[in-house]
Design a protein around this motif. Structure first.
Motif, PDB file in Angstrom:
ATOM      1  N   GLN A  95       0.649  -1.257  -0.132  1.00  0.00           N
ATOM      2  CA  GLN A  95      -0.043   0.012  -0.011  1.00  0.00           C
ATOM      3  C   GLN A  95       0.705   1.133  -0.013  1.00  0.00           C
ATOM      4  O   GLN A  95       0.680   2.157  -0.940  1.00  0.00           O
ATOM      5  CB  GLN A  95      -0.878   0.053   1.225  1.00  0.00           C
ATOM      6  N   ILE A  96       1.985   1.184   0.849  1.00  0.00           N
ATOM      7  CA  ILE A  96       2.684   2.486   1.069  1.00  0.00           C
ATOM      8  C   ILE A  96       4.062   2.360   0.841  1.00  0.00           C
ATOM      9  O   ILE A  96       4.928   1.405   1.435  1.00  0.00           O
ATOM     10  CB  ILE A  96       2.108   3.014   2.409  1.00  0.00           C
ATOM     11  N   LEU A  97       4.712   3.283   0.389  1.00  0.00           N
ATOM     12  CA  LEU A  97       6.221   3.248   0.090  1.00  0.00           C
ATOM     13  C   LEU A  97       6.859   3.578   1.510  1.00  0.00           C
ATOM     14  O   LEU A  97       6.277   4.778   1.923  1.00  0.00           O
ATOM     15  CB  LEU A  97       6.570   4.123  -1.116  1.00  0.00           C
ATOM     16  N   TYR A  98       7.749   3.060   2.053  1.00  0.00           N
ATOM     17  CA  TYR A  98       8.130   3.288   3.427  1.00  0.00           C
ATOM     18  C   TYR A  98       7.289   3.688   4.488  1.00  0.00           C
ATOM     19  O   TYR A  98       7.013   4.831   4.867  1.00  0.00           O
ATOM     20  CB  TYR A  98       9.425   4.684   3.162  1.00  0.00           C
ATOM     21  N   PRO A  99       6.621   2.687   4.746  1.00  0.00           N
ATOM     22  CA  PRO A  99       5.550   2.935   5.938  1.00  0.00           C
ATOM     23  C   PRO A  99       6.327   3.345   7.185  1.00  0.00           C
ATOM     24  O   PRO A  99       7.572   3.028   7.310  1.00  0.00           O
ATOM     25  CB  PRO A  99       4.986   1.479   6.408  1.00  0.00           C
ATOM     26  N   ASP A 100       5.856   4.060   8.185  1.00  0.00           N
ATOM     27  CA  ASP A 100       6.360   4.436   9.399  1.00  0.00           C
ATOM     28  C   ASP A 100       6.944   3.427  10.351  1.00  0.00           C
ATOM     29  O   ASP A 100       6.060   2.275  10.599  1.00  0.00           O
ATOM     30  CB  ASP A 100       5.579   5.322  10.017  1.00  0.00           C
ATOM     31  N   ASP A 101       8.381   3.134  10.515  1.00  0.00           N
ATOM     32  CA  ASP A 101       8.947   2.228  11.192  1.00  0.00           C
ATOM     33  C   ASP A 101       9.526   2.605  12.339  1.00  0.00           C
ATOM     34  O   ASP A 101      10.295   1.729  12.991  1.00  0.00           O
ATOM     35  CB  ASP A 101      10.059   1.570  10.146  1.00  0.00           C
ATOM     36  N   SER A 102       8.816   3.423  13.164  1.00  0.00           N
ATOM     37  CA  SER A 102       9.328   3.853  14.506  1.00  0.00           C
ATOM     38  C   SER A 102       8.791   2.973  15.550  1.00  0.00           C
ATOM     39  O   SER A 102       9.056   3.234  16.651  1.00  0.00           O
ATOM     40  CB  SER A 102       8.750   5.125  14.796  1.00  0.00           C
ATOM     41  N   ASP A 103       7.804   1.964  15.166  1.00  0.00           N
ATOM     42  CA  ASP A 103       7.288   1.147  16.232  1.00  0.00           C
ATOM     43  C   ASP A 103       7.452  -0.367  15.590  1.00  0.00           C
ATOM     44  O   ASP A 103       7.573  -0.516  14.237  1.00  0.00           O
ATOM     45  CB  ASP A 103       5.881   1.325  16.657  1.00  0.00           C
ATOM     46  N   ASN A 104       7.220  -1.359  16.487  1.00  0.00           N
ATOM     47  CA  ASN A 104       7.329  -2.802  15.870  1.00  0.00           C
ATOM     48  C   ASN A 104       6.622  -3.062  14.764  1.00  0.00           C
ATOM     49  O   ASN A 104       6.851  -3.985  13.815  1.00  0.00           O
ATOM     50  CB  ASN A 104       7.053  -3.722  17.185  1.00  0.00           C
ATOM     51  N   ASP A 105       5.277  -2.699  14.692  1.00  0.00           N
ATOM     52  CA  ASP A 105       4.113  -2.986  13.894  1.00  0.00           C
ATOM     53  C   ASP A 105       4.630  -2.379  12.403  1.00  0.00           C
ATOM     54  O   ASP A 105       4.613  -3.065  11.384  1.00  0.00           O
ATOM     55  CB  ASP A 105       2.871  -2.403  14.065  1.00  0.00           C
ATOM     56  N   GLY A 106       5.271  -1.274  12.374  1.00  0.00           N
ATOM     57  CA  GLY A 106       5.894  -0.623  11.346  1.00  0.00           C
ATOM     58  C   GLY A 106       6.975  -1.284  10.770  1.00  0.00           C
ATOM     59  O   GLY A 106       7.123  -1.557   9.770  1.00  0.00           O
ATOM     60  N   ARG A 107       7.884  -1.735  11.756  1.00  0.00           N
ATOM     61  CA  ARG A 107       9.092  -2.544  11.261  1.00  0.00           C
ATOM     62  C   ARG A 107       8.645  -3.878  10.655  1.00  0.00           C
ATOM     63  O   ARG A 107       9.269  -4.152   9.723  1.00  0.00           O
ATOM     64  CB  ARG A 107       9.877  -2.756  12.681  1.00  0.00           C
ATOM     65  N   GLU A 108       7.576  -4.597  11.359  1.00  0.00           N
ATOM     66  CA  GLU A 108       7.162  -6.140  10.735  1.00  0.00           C
ATOM     67  C   GLU A 108       6.678  -5.580   9.223  1.00  0.00           C
ATOM     68  O   GLU A 108       6.811  -6.537   8.284  1.00  0.00           O
ATOM     69  CB  GLU A 108       6.280  -6.553  11.870  1.00  0.00           C
ATOM     70  N   LEU A 109       5.831  -4.785   9.225  1.00  0.00           N
ATOM     71  CA  LEU A 109       5.251  -4.182   7.733  1.00  0.00           C
ATOM     72  C   LEU A 109       6.327  -4.086   6.845  1.00  0.00           C
ATOM     73  O   LEU A 109       6.507  -4.428   5.680  1.00  0.00           O
ATOM     74  CB  LEU A 109       4.218  -3.008   7.904  1.00  0.00           C
ATOM     75  N   ARG A 110       7.734  -3.362   7.174  1.00  0.00           N
ATOM     76  CA  ARG A 110       8.620  -3.075   6.177  1.00  0.00           C
ATOM     77  C   ARG A 110       9.192  -4.544   5.844  1.00  0.00           C
ATOM     78  O   ARG A 110       9.565  -4.593   4.843  1.00  0.00           O
ATOM     79  CB  ARG A 110       9.525  -2.337   6.979  1.00  0.00           C
ATOM     80  N   LEU A 111       9.381  -5.488   6.973  1.00  0.00           N
ATOM     81  CA  LEU A 111       9.836  -6.818   6.614  1.00  0.00           C
ATOM     82  C   LEU A 111       9.115  -7.595   5.873  1.00  0.00           C
ATOM     83  O   LEU A 111       9.795  -8.057   4.847  1.00  0.00           O
ATOM     84  CB  LEU A 111      10.263  -7.275   8.066  1.00  0.00           C
ATOM     85  N   ARG A 112       7.779  -7.458   5.907  1.00  0.00           N
ATOM     86  CA  ARG A 112       6.848  -8.063   5.224  1.00  0.00           C
ATOM     87  C   ARG A 112       6.949  -7.600   3.666  1.00  0.00           C
ATOM     88  O   ARG A 112       7.045  -8.447   2.583  1.00  0.00           O
ATOM     89  CB  ARG A 112       5.298  -7.983   5.624  1.00  0.00           C
ATOM     90  N   GLN A 113       7.177  -6.174   3.534  1.00  0.00           N
ATOM     91  CA  GLN A 113       7.241  -5.613   2.048  1.00  0.00           C
ATOM     92  C   GLN A 113       8.579  -6.171   1.258  1.00  0.00           C
ATOM     93  O   GLN A 113       8.355  -6.756   0.445  1.00  0.00           O
ATOM     94  CB  GLN A 113       7.390  -4.215   2.248  1.00  0.00           C
ATOM     95  N   GLU A 114       9.607  -6.186   2.040  1.00  0.00           N
ATOM     96  CA  GLU A 114      10.716  -6.686   1.624  1.00  0.00           C
ATOM     97  C   GLU A 114      10.782  -8.262   1.084  1.00  0.00           C
ATOM     98  O   GLU A 114      11.331  -8.399   0.182  1.00  0.00           O
ATOM     99  CB  GLU A 114      11.928  -6.035   2.387  1.00  0.00           C
ATOM    100  N   TYR A 115      10.381  -8.951   2.055  1.00  0.00           N
ATOM    101  CA  TYR A 115      10.066 -10.359   1.747  1.00  0.00           C
ATOM    102  C   TYR A 115       9.336 -10.758   0.366  1.00  0.00           C
ATOM    103  O   TYR A 115       9.646 -11.199  -0.221  1.00  0.00           O
ATOM    104  CB  TYR A 115      10.086 -11.312   2.861  1.00  0.00           C
ATOM    105  N   PHE A 116       8.182  -9.886   0.606  1.00  0.00           N
ATOM    106  CA  PHE A 116       7.100  -9.929  -0.568  1.00  0.00           C
ATOM    107  C   PHE A 116       7.810  -9.870  -1.814  1.00  0.00           C
ATOM    108  O   PHE A 116       7.742 -10.826  -2.930  1.00  0.00           O
ATOM    109  CB  PHE A 116       6.136  -8.782  -0.208  1.00  0.00           C
TER     110      PHE A 116
END
Length: 797
Positions: free
Chosen positions: A253-274
Motif C-alpha cells: 500500500q505505502i512506500l516506506y511505512p513508518d517504522d518507528s514501532d514494531n508494527d511498522g518494522r514488521e510491515l517493512r519486513l513483510r514488504q521486503e520479503y514480498f
C-alpha cells in the motif's frame, strides 16, 4: 521505426475512438494523453514480444535488478525519444491543434521511489535496454507513493500520493504469472531419502503476488526490457475477513511505512520479503521453462541486490534450491553466491539494515533457519584463520540481530561501492572485515545518469545547440561531448550557451511564479540544492550561507543577485529534517519580503520534489550545491545531472564530486571544506569543539544567533532545536567547521559570475566532461565485471 505523421494521426484518432468512443476534440487533456500513451504502447509492443523471444531463443543471460525503489518519471516523452518518433508525433499533434507540452504534463510521476536510489535503478533499466542488455527490474507496485509534499505556514505537510487514482497506462497486469508468498506459521524439517531436508509448513499465511509489467524501451535499439512490480492480493477462492484482507493489502500500500514501532518494522519486513520472494520464484520458474539443468543458473541469470532491502534474495534462492529443488547445501550455496551481487549505498553504519531475530524468526521461520545455518558455516569457515573477534564482528547474526548488509556480502560474488571514494571507505572502514575476508569480491562502479532524459528531454535548448555544433552523434555516444572543448574560445558559441541557459531559467522562473507566487529575475545566479532533506547533506550550511549574504546586503555590501532554489522532502518521522524545512521557508519569507535585499537575494523552496520537477530545475541551474560532509555521501547523482546541463559545482570532496573534478578540471568547479580523512580523524580523536568554532567566528556567531534571537520570525522551537544540535550535541556533520570555507567558496563563485565568458567556459567544460557519467557506460562495466554479460550493442567504453 518508419512512422509517418499521417499514419500517426490515423492511429491516434482510432485509439481515441476505441478507448473513449469519441473524437479527440471531445476528450479531456487526460484522456488525450491516455489515448496517446495507448498508441505509443502499441508501437513498441512487437519489439517487447520479440525481445523476450530473442532472449529465450539465444539463451541470453538475464540480469534482474532488485530494488525497493524505482523512479522512472514520466515515460511518454522518454518512450517517444527512444523509439525515434518524437519529432514525428509532435508534428502530428500540432497538426491536430494539440500542444505536446500540455499532453506531456498530463502524465503524473509514478509514486515508486523517493530519492537517488530509485532514480539510479530506473536509469540503469533505461541504460540496459539502450545498450541491448537483457536487464529487468524487480520491485513493489505501491498503491501510494511516499507522500505529496505541501507547505503550510512553512511546515512540511504530507498528503497521500494517490498516483494510481487514474489508470497507469504503461503497465500490463500479468495475473497468469502470479505466485504465492508465505509468512509465519511453523516449519518442520523432515529428512529425505537423499539426505536433504524437506520443509513442511504448518499454519502459514499465504499472500498472492501479482506482477504488473512496464516496458523499458531502449534508445533506438529495438530492445524492450521489463520492469516488473508486484502487488499483494488475497489468494482467490479462500475465505478472508476484512482484517485479513487489510493486512494483505497493506504490504504494497505505502512506500516506506513508518517504522518507528514494531508494527511498522514488521510491515517493512513483510514488504521486503514480498517482492524478493515473488521475484526469485518468478526467475526460477521461468528459468526451468527454458533450461533443463538448474546447475546452470549462474551462467544465464544474474540477480543484483540494490542496497540492503533485497538482501533476503540470498536466503530465498537458498530456500528454493534446498526445499523445492532438493539440492545439497553445498550445491545451493555455490549457485547462490555465483548468481548474486550487491551494491552498497551508504557509509553510515546505522543505515545498514538489521532485523531483530525474534521478529524475523516469527515472520519468516524458514528463512531464519537458513540464516542460522549460513551464520554457523561462516563462523566455522573463518574463525580458525581470522579469530573470533573478527568473525563475531562480521557474522550475519549477532547481538540478537540479523545484519542484512553482511548477509548480502557473504552471499554474493561481487560487492561494489558507487564512487571511488565510497568504495575505498567501504574497504577501509564500514566493510573492512569483509575486505579482509573476500578482497577479490570488492570493486567500484561509480553511479551514472541518463543524458537522454536530463539533456535531450529536459534541456532541448542545450541539446539543439550541441546538435548544431557537433551533429547528433553525441546522442548515442555522449563521450562525443568532449569535442565541445574546441569551442571554449568561440565567443559566438559561449554567447549561445549563455542564451540557452537563460531560456531555461525563464521557464523555471515561470514555474516558481506559478507555484509560489514569487517573481524571480532569470538574469540572477540560480543557486540550486535538490536532494532529500537529511542532516548529512547539509542544507543547513546552504541556509547559513544565504543568511550571511542577507546580513551583508543589509549592511550595504554589493553582491551579485542570487536566487536560491531548494527541492527536498523529509521523512515524515524525521523531526530534525522537518525543522530545517521550516527554517528554509521562514528564511524565504524573511528575505523575499525585505525590499532592502530582495532585488539581490531570493529563496524559492519548491514543494514535492521529484523527477518531473527536477526536469524543470536542473537545466536552469547555474550553481550545483553538493555540500555534504566529506565521507558521508556515497556518490550522488544530482551532481552529474547538473554538470551535464552546465551548472558549476560548489562541492566538498565527497562521493563522485572527486571524479567530477578530475574530468571537468579543478578550475571549473569550486571546492571547499574538510576532506574525508580530516573529518574522520577529528571524529576519531574527539578533537572537534563546535562551540569553540562558534565563539571564534563573529560572522558565524551572528548567523547561529539568528536562530533564536527573533531575527527569523516563526521558528522559536525549530531554531532552538537546530542550535542545540550544533552547540550542545557538537554539530554532528561539521556545519560550523566548514562555514568559513563555504563562504570563501561562494565569493569565488561571485568573482567568476562577474565574467560571463569565463563562466560559460566553465559550464562548457562541465558539459563536455559529463558524458563519461552516462549510465550506459556504468551498466556496461557492471556487465563485464560483475554480471558477466555483454550487451548486444555496446557503446565503446
Amino acid at each position: 521505426m518508419g512512422l509517418t505523421t499521417a499514419q500517426f494521426i490515423k492511429d491516434y484518432k482510432a485509439a481515441a475512438l476505441h478507448l473513449f468512443a469519441d473524437s479527440l476534440d471531445n476528450l479531456s487533456t487526460l484522456q488525450q494523453y491516455q489515448a496517446l500513451a495507448f498508441v505509443v504502447k502499441g508501437y513498441y509492443a512487437k519489439d517487447w514480444v520479440q525481445t523476450k523471444a530473442n532472449n529465450e531463443k539465444h539463451h541470453r543471460k538475464q540480469v534482474y535488478y532488485f530494488s525497493i525503489e524505482f523512479m522512472p518519471g514520466r515515460l511518454l516523452g522518454s518512450n517517444l525519444l527512444n523509439l525515434g518518433i518524437k519529432a514525428t508525433v509532435e508534428a502530428g499533434l500540432e497538426r491536430l491543434a494539440l500542444d505536446p507540452v500540455t499532453l506531456y504534463a498530463a502524465e503524473g510521476d509514478p509514486g515508486l521511489g523517493n530519492g537517488g536510489l530509485g532514480r539510479l535503478a530506473s536509469a540503469f533499466l533505461d541504460a540496459m535496454a539502450s545498450v541491448g542488455m537483457a536487464g529487468h527490474g524487480n520491485g513493489i507496485r505501491y498503491q501510494y507513493g511516499l507522500f505529496q509534499q505541501r507547505f503550510v505556514d512553512g511546515y512540511q505537510v504530507e498528503l497521500p500520493d494517490d498516483w494510481l487514482r487514474d489508470p497507469y497506462v504503461w503497465e500490463t497486469r500479468k495475473e497468469n504469472r502470479a505466485v504465492i508468498v508465505k509468512y509465519g506459521g511453523q516449519v518442520e524439517l523432515r529428512p529425505r531419502a537423499n539426505g536433504s531436508l524437506q520443509a513442511i509448513y504448518h499454519g502459514a499465511e499465504d499472500v498472492l503476488a501479482v506482477p504488473y509489467d512496464t516496458a523499458m524501451v531502449g534508445y533506438r535499439t529495438g530492445c524492450v526490457n521489463t520492469l516488473r512490480l508486484w502487488a499483494a492480493e488475497p489468494v482467490p477462492g479462500r475465505a478472508h475477513n476484512l482484517a485479513e484482507k487489510a493486512r494483505v493489502n497493506a504490504i504494497t500500500q505505502i512506500l516506506y511505512p513508518d517504522d518507528s514501532d514494531n508494527d511498522g518494522r514488521e510491515l517493512r519486513l513483510r514488504q521486503e520479503y514480498f517482492f524478493v520472494s515473488a521475484g526469485v520464484q518468478s526467475i526460477v520458474t521461468h528459468f526451468k521453462r527454458t533450461h533443463a539443468d538448474l546447475h546452470l543458473l549462474p551462467q544465464f541469470i544474474a540477480i543484483h541486490i540494490n542496497d540492503t532491502h533485497p538482501a533476503m534474495a540470498v536466503l530465498e534462492l537458498m530456500r528454493i534450491l534446498l526445499d523445492e529443488e532438493e539440492m545439497t547445501w553445498e550445491e545451493a550455496w555455490r549457485l547462490t553466491v555465483a548468481t548474486m551481487s550487491y551494491t552498497n549505498h551508504t557509509l553510515m553504519t546505522e543505515a545498514l539494515e538489521t532485523w531483530p531475530e525474534s521478529m524475523f524468526a516469527g515472520l519468516l521461520p524458514r528463512l531464519y533457519q537458513i540464516a542460522q545455518e549460513i551464520d554457523h558455516r561462516f563462523r566455522a569457515a573463518h574463525v580458525q584463520q581470522y579469530g573470533e573477534l573478527l568473525v563475531d564482528r562480521s557474522a550475519p547474526i549477532a547481538n540478537g540481530q540479523l545484519r542484512m548488509a553482511y548477509l548480502a556480502v557473504i552471499g554474493s560474488h561481487a560487492v561494489n561501492g558507487v564512487a571511488k571514494l565510497h568504495t575505498e571507505l567501504l574497504e577501509q572502514s564500514v566493510l573492512h572485515d569483509f575486505y579482509t575476508l573476500y578482497p577479490a569480491r570488492f570493486n567500484n562502479k561509480t553511479n551514472g545518469i541518463t543524458p537522454r532524459r536530463w539533456v535531450q528531454l529536459a534541456d532541448p535548448a542545450l541539446a539543439t545547440l550541441i546538435d548544431a555544433t557537433l551533429g547528433p552523434g553525441w546522442r548515442r555516444d555522449p563521450r562525443a561531448l568532449q569535442d565541445l572543448r574546441a569551442h571554449a574560445d568561440d565567443p559566438a558559441f559561449l554567447a549561445a550557451l549563455n542564451a540557452a541557459k537563460l531560456a531555461n531559467k525563464g521557464r523555471l522562473a515561470a514555474v516558481i511564479q506559478q507555484q509560489l507566487g514569487l517573481y524571480v529575475d532569470p538574469s540572477a545566479m540560480f543557486d540550486v540544492q535538490i536532494k532529500r532533506l537529511h542532516a548529512y547533506k547539509r542544507q543547513l550550511l546552504h541556509v547559513f550561507g544565504l543568511l550571511d549574504s542577507y546580513r551583508a546586503l543589509k549592511a550595504g555590501e554589493d553582491r551579485p543577485a542570487r536566487v536560491h532554489v531548494f527541492g527536498a522532502k523529509a521523512a515524515p518521522s524525521y523531526r530534525y529534517a522537518k525543522s530545517v524545512i521550516k527554517l528554509i521557508n521562514a528564511v524565504a519569507d524573511l528575505v523575499n519580503h525585505d525590499p532592502a535585499v530582495n532585488q539581490k537575494l531570493q529563496v524559492a523552496f519548491l514543494p514535492n520534489y521529484g523527477v518531473s520537477l527536477a526536469e524543470a530545475i536542473i537545466p536552469a541551474a547555474d550553481v550545483s550545491e553538493q555540500i555534504s560532509l566529506a565521507g558521508t555521501e556515497a556518490s550522488g547523482t544530482s551532481n552529474m545531472k547538473l554538470m551535464a546541463t552546465g551548472a558549476i559545482t560548489l562541492a566538498t570532496l565527497d562521493g563522485a564530486n572527486i571524479e567530477i573534478q578530475a574530468v571537468a578540471g579543478a578550475e571549473n568547479m569550486v571546492t571547499f571544506g574538510l576532506t574525508a580523512t580530516e573529518a574522520t580523524r577529528m571524529q576519531s580523536a574527539h578533537t572537534y569543539n563546535a562551540r569553540a568554532v562558534y565563539e571564534a567566528d563573529p560572522r558565524l556567531r551572528a548567523v547561529v544567533d539568528m536562530l533564536t534571537d527573533g531575527s527569523i520570525p516563526g521558528i522559536a522551537s525549530e531554531g532552538r532545536e537546530i542550535r542545540t544540535e550544533l552547540l550542545d550535541y557538537n554539530d554532528t556533520y561539521f556545519v560550523l567547521e566548514d562555514f568559513a570555507a563555504y563562504l570563501a567558496a561562494n565569493r569565488k563563485l561571485d568573482a567568476l559570475w562577474a565574467d560571463p565568458d569565463r563562466w560559460a567556459q566553465a559550464a562548457l567544460a562541465n558539459i563536455a566532461a559529463s558524458g563519461q557519467f552516462s549510465a550506459d557506460f556504468t551498466v556496461q562495466r557492471y556487465g563485464r565485471e560483475v554480471w558477466h554479460v555483454l550487451p548486444e550493442q555496446p557503446i565503446g567504453d
